[in-house]
Motif scaffolding. Structure first.
Motif, mmCIF file in Angstrom:
data_model
loop_
_atom_site.group_PDB
_atom_site.id
_atom_site.type_symbol
_atom_site.label_atom_id
_atom_site.label_comp_id
_atom_site.label_asym_id
_atom_site.label_seq_id
_atom_site.Cartn_x
_atom_site.Cartn_y
_atom_site.Cartn_z
ATOM 1 N N SER A 289 42.822 37.474 45.281
ATOM 2 C CA SER A 289 44.243 37.823 45.317
ATOM 3 C C SER A 289 44.466 39.272 44.909
ATOM 4 N N LEU A 290 45.537 39.821 45.442
ATOM 5 C CA LEU A 290 45.972 41.190 45.146
ATOM 6 C C LEU A 290 47.346 41.156 44.505
ATOM 7 N N VAL B 228 50.308 44.068 43.722
ATOM 8 C CA VAL B 228 50.594 45.485 43.975
ATOM 9 C C VAL B 228 51.766 45.963 43.118
ATOM 10 N N GLU C 232 42.859 51.313 49.011
ATOM 11 C CA GLU C 232 41.887 50.212 48.910
ATOM 12 C C GLU C 232 42.579 48.853 49.079
ATOM 13 N N ALA C 233 43.803 48.751 48.543
ATOM 14 C CA ALA C 233 44.568 47.505 48.703
ATOM 15 C C ALA C 233 44.863 47.252 50.177
ATOM 16 N N LEU D 90 42.001 45.822 52.057
ATOM 17 C CA LEU D 90 41.837 44.388 51.832
ATOM 18 C C LEU D 90 42.944 43.580 52.522
ATOM 19 N N TRP D 91 44.112 44.228 52.702
ATOM 20 C CA TRP D 91 45.286 43.525 53.250
ATOM 21 C C TRP D 91 45.906 44.412 54.333
ATOM 22 N N ALA E 136 47.169 48.862 42.609
ATOM 23 C CA ALA E 136 47.041 47.407 42.738
ATOM 24 C C ALA E 136 45.912 46.899 41.853
ATOM 25 N N TRP F 285 42.868 43.785 41.967
ATOM 26 C CA TRP F 285 42.166 42.849 42.842
ATOM 27 C C TRP F 285 41.420 41.828 41.978
ATOM 28 N N LEU G 24 48.618 37.687 48.367
ATOM 29 C CA LEU G 24 49.228 38.954 47.938
ATOM 30 C C LEU G 24 50.483 38.670 47.129
ATOM 31 N N ASP H 31 53.674 40.707 45.288
ATOM 32 C CA ASP H 31 54.403 41.972 45.152
ATOM 33 C C ASP H 31 55.554 41.706 44.180
#
Length: 423
Positions: free
Chosen positions: A93-94, A96, A127-128, A131-132, A143, A145, A247, A249
């Protein structure tokens, strides 16, 4: 031949959602096989079935993180044990950040993760986006990770836990409604149902949205209130693949996960919409509430900022399913202070899928040992007093606390709703 309805059991569990099935599974794993689980409808038919199924490991309290880390391990192994799929996918999961303040919070989150042994990486917006790839990143500061996070299918997971419990001796009976709790001398003695009474040494209230009502049957405070929780499922989106991470946010109050080549997008709007003020109907099974695009608007606007392609993407389904929330955003676990041998596992604040494996094990150990096996104070039922069960107070407070899921966690925050109730 159909089994006769039981008249006694060592443990009766009320509620066949994911937490009830997890408690049954873990009790039988610990050698307590005389367990009966009663579900008023079908397994997972209350709030479990429409959960988004996100499994994020990190919590502010180390033992809460530990419960979810155990969940991820259990979910990854359960299919091999029971033969039933769980839909578990370790996609990572990310989270942000749109502001420097949020980035400070995420860096603290990362430090906390490292201290708790959770794999984590602080990364740049670029980089985020690698990945997305379907997200816009121009407004992002950075972000975090978490590669160990994932997602699962709530209904499949519940059925798999139920089968594991059955395999070790638990009896799971659907279409049975609990109508009362038998009490003698300050100790629970069993349950009354529409199919007859069952004498029991221990009763466990895992009734989800109905847990407060079950508590009221025997004078136990279970302070939770339902609120509407909405998400959409889109058609296919170019660039979305099955391994796309979850993700979050939080500055936009939203989350995303992949589903059949499209996205699930939901969130926690700053001011929630309570539901069920006149009680939750007993037959509210596999049911949804009416679409409310007005309430959803703030989430949709933020989602369009993050994923511009949504503007031209088909919305296949709008889910509006009520879930139960507590006054402090932590779930409720443990033996009720008002009634001996009556345990509660409820009020999971939209985190039931992530927490259910670990919370089910922790509650089962508490029952078997007669005391918690670890520090569970953030979720211990004893933190609440009877005044916390006031329905009007709960209605107003839950409106605020649900919105705090993704709010900035400023230190020493004071809640402003439902005051001045106690002086």
């Amino acid at each position: 031949m159909a089994q006769e309805f039981p008249t006694q059991a060592r443990v009766v569990i009320i509620g066949g959602g994911i937490i009830g099935c997890s408690v049954a599974y873990h009790l039988t794993k610990l050698g307590w096989t005389d367990v009966v689980l009663l579900e008023q409808g079908q397994l997972s038919g209350g709030t479990t079935w429409h959960a988004a199924g996100l499994v994020g490991q990190l919590r502010s309290h180390a033992n809460m993180t530990g419960l979810i880390r155990y969940s991820t391990q259990l979910y990854s192994e359960l299919e091999a044990e029971t033969g039933l799929a769980t839909g578990w996918k370790n996609c990572g999961s990310l989270a942000v950040a749109r502001t420097s303040d949020r980035m400070t919070v995420l860096k603290r989150t990362a430090a906390s993760a490292r201290a708790q042994g959770v794999a984590v990486e602080v990364i740049s917006p670029r980089e985020a986006a690698d990945l997305w790839p379907v997200m816009a990143m121009d407004d992002l500061v950075g972000a975090v990770w978490l590669p160990g996070d994932g997602k699962a299918n709530p209904t499949d997971l519940t059925q798999s836990l139920a089968k594991g419990g059955r395999n070790h001796g638990a009896r799971i009976i659907e279409r049975v409604r609990v109508t009362g709790i038998t009490v003698k001398g300050g100790t629970v003695r069993g349950v009354e149902t529409d199919r007859g009474d069952i004498a029991a040494e221990i009763v466990v209230n895992c009734a989800g949205q109905w847990a407060r009502k079950v508590g009221l049957m025997c004078g136990v405070t279970v302070p939770l209130h339902s609120a509407e929780h909405m998400y959409i499922v889109t058609g296919k989106i170019e660039g979305v693949h099955p391994d796309l991470p979850v993700l979050r946010d939080p500055d936009g109050y939203i989350y995303f996960k992949e589903e059949v080549g499209g996205l699930v997008m939901g969130g926690f709007e700053p001011e929630a919409k309570p539901w069920g003020m006149n009680g939750i109907p007993d037959d509210f099974e596999f049911a949804l509430l009416a679409d409310d695009w007005g309430q959803f608007e703030i989430l949709m606007q933020n989602a369009l900022v993050r994923v511009p392609q949504l503007e031209t993407t088909e919305v296949r389904k709008f889910y509006n399913g009520p879930e139960s929330f507590t006054p402090d955003n932590n779930f409720i676990l443990g033996e009720a202070p008002e009634l001996r041998n009556f345990y509660v596992g409820a009020g999971f604040n939209s985190m039931g899928i992530a927490s259910a494996g670990g919370a089910g094990r922790a509650l089962a150990e508490w029952i078997v040992n007669g005391a918690p096996t670890m520090d569970l104070w953030p979720v211990d039922i004893r933190r609440f007093a009877s005044f916390n069960n006031n329905p009007r107070w709960l209605h107003d407070r839950v409106k605020e606390t649900l919105g705090l899921h993704y709010a900035m966690p400023w230190p020493n925050r004071e809640l402003h709703t439902a005051r001045p109730f106690r002086r």
